[in-house]
Design a protein around this motif. Structure first.
Motif, mmCIF file in Angstrom:
data_model
loop_
_atom_site.group_PDB
_atom_site.id
_atom_site.type_symbol
_atom_site.label_atom_id
_atom_site.label_comp_id
_atom_site.label_asym_id
_atom_site.label_seq_id
_atom_site.Cartn_x
_atom_site.Cartn_y
_atom_site.Cartn_z
ATOM 1 N N VAL A 150 -55.128 -32.706 40.335
ATOM 2 C CA VAL A 150 -55.651 -31.526 39.664
ATOM 3 C C VAL A 150 -54.624 -31.105 38.611
ATOM 4 C CG1 VAL A 150 -56.381 -29.123 39.921
ATOM 5 C CG2 VAL A 150 -56.897 -30.781 41.719
ATOM 6 N N LYS A 151 -55.071 -31.006 37.373
ATOM 7 C CA LYS A 151 -54.139 -30.677 36.300
ATOM 8 C C LYS A 151 -53.742 -29.208 36.352
ATOM 9 C CE LYS A 151 -53.585 -30.764 31.260
ATOM 10 N NZ LYS A 151 -54.171 -31.166 29.955
ATOM 11 N N GLY A 152 -52.469 -28.958 36.068
ATOM 12 C CA GLY A 152 -51.984 -27.590 35.937
ATOM 13 C C GLY A 152 -51.178 -27.451 34.663
ATOM 14 N N GLN A 153 -51.258 -26.280 34.047
ATOM 15 C CA GLN A 153 -50.450 -25.976 32.870
ATOM 16 C C GLN A 153 -49.673 -24.685 33.137
ATOM 17 O OE1 GLN A 153 -52.406 -26.246 28.984
ATOM 18 N NE2 GLN A 153 -54.214 -27.125 29.964
ATOM 19 N N ALA A 154 -48.430 -24.656 32.684
ATOM 20 C CA ALA A 154 -47.585 -23.478 32.884
ATOM 21 C C ALA A 154 -46.601 -23.375 31.728
ATOM 22 C CB ALA A 154 -46.848 -23.564 34.215
ATOM 23 N N MET A 155 -45.887 -22.255 31.672
ATOM 24 C CA MET A 155 -44.913 -22.044 30.613
ATOM 25 C C MET A 155 -43.716 -21.253 31.128
ATOM 26 S SD MET A 155 -46.542 -18.983 28.238
ATOM 27 C CE MET A 155 -47.928 -19.984 27.714
ATOM 28 N N ILE A 156 -42.631 -21.340 30.379
ATOM 29 C CA ILE A 156 -41.445 -20.517 30.588
ATOM 30 C C ILE A 156 -41.308 -19.595 29.387
ATOM 31 C CG2 ILE A 156 -38.925 -20.506 30.613
ATOM 32 C CD1 ILE A 156 -39.911 -21.288 33.280
ATOM 33 N N VAL A 157 -41.103 -18.299 29.666
ATOM 34 C CA VAL A 157 -40.888 -17.344 28.583
ATOM 35 C C VAL A 157 -39.501 -16.729 28.726
ATOM 36 C CG1 VAL A 157 -43.356 -16.850 28.392
ATOM 37 C CG2 VAL A 157 -41.911 -15.379 29.813
ATOM 38 N N GLY A 158 -39.010 -16.218 27.611
ATOM 39 C CA GLY A 158 -37.665 -15.652 27.584
ATOM 40 C C GLY A 158 -37.643 -14.193 27.973
ATOM 41 N N LEU A 159 -37.784 -13.937 29.263
ATOM 42 C CA LEU A 159 -37.696 -12.568 29.785
ATOM 43 C C LEU A 159 -36.826 -12.589 31.035
ATOM 44 C CD1 LEU A 159 -39.071 -9.572 29.559
ATOM 45 C CD2 LEU A 159 -40.049 -10.328 31.716
ATOM 46 N N ASP A 160 -35.813 -11.751 31.070
ATOM 47 C CA ASP A 160 -34.883 -11.721 32.194
ATOM 48 C C ASP A 160 -35.297 -10.634 33.185
ATOM 49 O OD1 ASP A 160 -32.791 -11.718 33.968
ATOM 50 O OD2 ASP A 160 -31.216 -11.686 32.446
ATOM 51 N N ALA A 161 -35.915 -11.060 34.286
ATOM 52 C CA ALA A 161 -36.256 -10.152 35.387
ATOM 53 C C ALA A 161 -35.774 -10.771 36.689
ATOM 54 C CB ALA A 161 -37.763 -9.905 35.415
ATOM 55 N N ARG A 162 -34.625 -11.396 36.636
ATOM 56 C CA ARG A 162 -34.157 -12.296 37.692
ATOM 57 C C ARG A 162 -34.053 -11.679 39.074
ATOM 58 N NH1 ARG A 162 -28.676 -14.310 35.436
ATOM 59 N NH2 ARG A 162 -29.735 -13.896 33.446
ATOM 60 N N ASP A 163 -33.904 -10.388 39.166
ATOM 61 C CA ASP A 163 -33.750 -9.748 40.474
ATOM 62 C C ASP A 163 -35.023 -9.046 40.948
ATOM 63 O OD1 ASP A 163 -31.037 -10.501 40.627
ATOM 64 O OD2 ASP A 163 -30.469 -8.800 39.378
ATOM 65 N N ARG A 164 -36.140 -9.336 40.309
ATOM 66 C CA ARG A 164 -37.394 -8.661 40.623
ATOM 67 C C ARG A 164 -38.356 -9.583 41.368
ATOM 68 N NH1 ARG A 164 -36.887 -3.659 40.808
ATOM 69 N NH2 ARG A 164 -39.138 -3.464 40.530
ATOM 70 N N PRO A 165 -39.263 -9.016 42.171
ATOM 71 C CA PRO A 165 -40.269 -9.831 42.837
ATOM 72 C C PRO A 165 -41.194 -10.529 41.839
ATOM 73 C CG PRO A 165 -40.115 -7.671 43.870
ATOM 74 C CD PRO A 165 -39.320 -7.606 42.598
ATOM 75 N N GLN A 166 -41.781 -11.617 42.274
ATOM 76 C CA GLN A 166 -42.801 -12.274 41.468
ATOM 77 C C GLN A 166 -44.120 -11.532 41.591
ATOM 78 O OE1 GLN A 166 -44.204 -16.127 43.774
ATOM 79 N NE2 GLN A 166 -42.007 -15.793 44.070
ATOM 80 N N VAL A 167 -45.064 -11.866 40.711
ATOM 81 C CA VAL A 167 -46.369 -11.210 40.681
ATOM 82 C C VAL A 167 -47.454 -12.262 40.858
ATOM 83 C CG1 VAL A 167 -47.993 -9.901 39.254
ATOM 84 C CG2 VAL A 167 -45.544 -9.348 39.197
ATOM 85 N N PHE A 168 -48.462 -11.920 41.665
ATOM 86 C CA PHE A 168 -49.606 -12.811 41.867
ATOM 87 C C PHE A 168 -50.892 -12.016 41.758
ATOM 88 C CE2 PHE A 168 -52.891 -14.478 44.738
ATOM 89 C CZ PHE A 168 -53.081 -15.726 44.164
ATOM 90 N N ALA A 169 -51.854 -12.573 41.002
ATOM 91 C CA ALA A 169 -53.173 -11.938 40.902
ATOM 92 C C ALA A 169 -54.194 -12.988 40.490
ATOM 93 C CB ALA A 169 -53.157 -10.808 39.877
ATOM 94 N N THR A 170 -55.201 -13.192 41.358
ATOM 95 C CA THR A 170 -56.328 -14.099 41.073
ATOM 96 C C THR A 170 -55.887 -15.393 40.401
ATOM 97 O OG1 THR A 170 -56.779 -12.943 38.964
ATOM 98 C CG2 THR A 170 -58.004 -12.231 40.923
ATOM 99 N N GLY A 171 -55.023 -16.119 41.072
ATOM 100 C CA GLY A 171 -54.596 -17.416 40.589
ATOM 101 C C GLY A 171 -53.491 -17.393 39.560
ATOM 102 N N LEU A 172 -53.075 -16.228 39.120
ATOM 103 C CA LEU A 172 -52.040 -16.100 38.102
ATOM 104 C C LEU A 172 -50.688 -15.816 38.759
ATOM 105 C CD1 LEU A 172 -51.401 -15.875 35.026
ATOM 106 C CD2 LEU A 172 -51.837 -13.423 35.266
#
Length: 353
Positions: free
Chosen positions: A205-227
């Motif tokens: 199953v193909k997946g696409q993702a990216m890395i962006v330049g935002l520093d939130a290194r000490d914060r929880p991750q976020v999940f919503a409807t597959g995102l």
């Protein structure tokens, strides 16, 4: 190196985890990767180590919980043996709640988590307030403290050096096999297994993702409807991903990834000005059973399978490595029935009905 006790085919997260677990047991390990470490989906960007919802408990959820719970110590041991960072941190996860029904379900699951998560981690409903929190229609969100992150490329690199530090071989190219062979070869392995058994057991199953330049290194991750929005320790943030059953090219990004970013910005406006640094696409191996595929290769004595880590491979890896090493080296079988190759050979899979 002398003749190995065990050979692992595949330098993705499952192959590396099995090799590391075997090396820790004192086995002479040879891992063979034909292309590059993390050449498949294990070379991706996201690295979310997150659980299923704490309800309707089953073998898959219990196995995943055990693996996530052992992750902190497991990855710390890898870092210590290798001398390299892995990017691991257990910082939790936020999930916005869309309506009153979602809030009700979340509160019910919070009660379940107290038992199912053994009082070790929390699943709770909290106000969606503060820095780097998602937009929430109800003003509420789930915060769980079990979820962690890994930097996939740092983690796989550290595993390679940890295996070598314990005397194991990691070979890029080809080499002779000796001893039992564990096939952890991702999408190509699912195809080979399907051809050998004469029935489809899984696909990519193909997946696409990216890395962006935002520093939130000490914060929880976020999940919503597959995102997924996963801050990494190097000062970047991963955003992903698509789930594509049909594609033209398996390893190129397109407008579908742009749509993922637009959804991420709508959910988390603080991403709006973050520049895109890296774009990635690849195929992730999914077994028909939708669970990891572990155990003996049917009809091929001395050969084993560790595959099908679709979306949850890094989270499952610590326990996958341990149970496969126990099976191959000690003959101790602790693999759930639903994880065996045979589970993906059934004519009808519930999720496909």
């Amino acid at each position: 190196m002398t003749t190995p006790d065990v050979t692992i085919r595949g330098g993705g997260i499952f192959g590396l985890a099995v090799a590391w677990a075997a090396a820790k047991r004192g086995a002479k390990v040879r891992l063979i990767e034909t292309k590059a470490i993390g050449a498949g989906s294990s070379g991706g960007l996201v690295g979310a180590l997150s659980p299923h919802v704490p309800e309707q408990w089953n073998d898959k959820k219990a196995f995943q919980f055990d693996s996530l719970a052992m992750g902190e110590a497991w990855w710390a041991e890898v870092a210590d043996a290798s001398g390299l960072p892995t990017g691991y941190a257990r910082l939790g996860r936020y999930q916005p709640l869309a309506d009153d029904r979602a809030v009700e379900h979340a509160c019910s699951r919070a009660e379940e988590a107290k038992t199912l998560w053994q009082g070790r981690f929390r699943w709770e409903v909290v106000p969606a307030e503060g820095e780097f929190v998602p937009q929430s229609p109800t003003g509420l969100m789930i915060h769980d403290t079990l979820t962690a992150r890994i930097h996939p490329r740092m983690g796989t690199a550290a595993l390679v050096e940890a295996i070598r530090a314990r005397g194991g071989e990691v070979i890029i190219g080809d080499a002779e096999e000796a001893g039992p062979v564990v096939w952890a070869t991702g999408v190509a392995g699912l195809q080979a297994l399907s051809e050998d058994l004469g029935k489809p057991v899984g696909s990519g199953v193909k997946g696409q993702a990216m890395i962006v330049g935002l520093d939130a290194r000490d914060r929880p991750q976020v999940f919503a409807t597959g995102l997924l929005i996963v801050p990494h320790g190097d000062g970047t943030t991963a955003v992903g991903s698509t789930a594509e059953n049909e594609w033209t090219s398996p390893d190129t990004t397109d407008e579908q990834l742009d749509a993922v970013r637009a959804r991420a910005v709508a959910l988390c406006p603080w991403l709006a000005d973050a520049p895109v640094l890296t774009r990635w696409a690849g195929l992730r191996p999914r077994a028909r059973s939708l669970a990891p595929m572990l155990g003996e290769w049917p009809g091929r004595p001395g050969h084993y399978v560790a595959n099908g880590g679709f979306k949850i491979g890094f989270g499952m890896a610590p326990k996958v490595g341990e149970v496969m090493a126990a099976l191959v080296l000690e003959g101790r079988d602790e693999i759930p029935e639903g994880f065996r190759v045979e589970a993906s050979l059934k004519k009808r899979i519930k999720s496909e009905e």
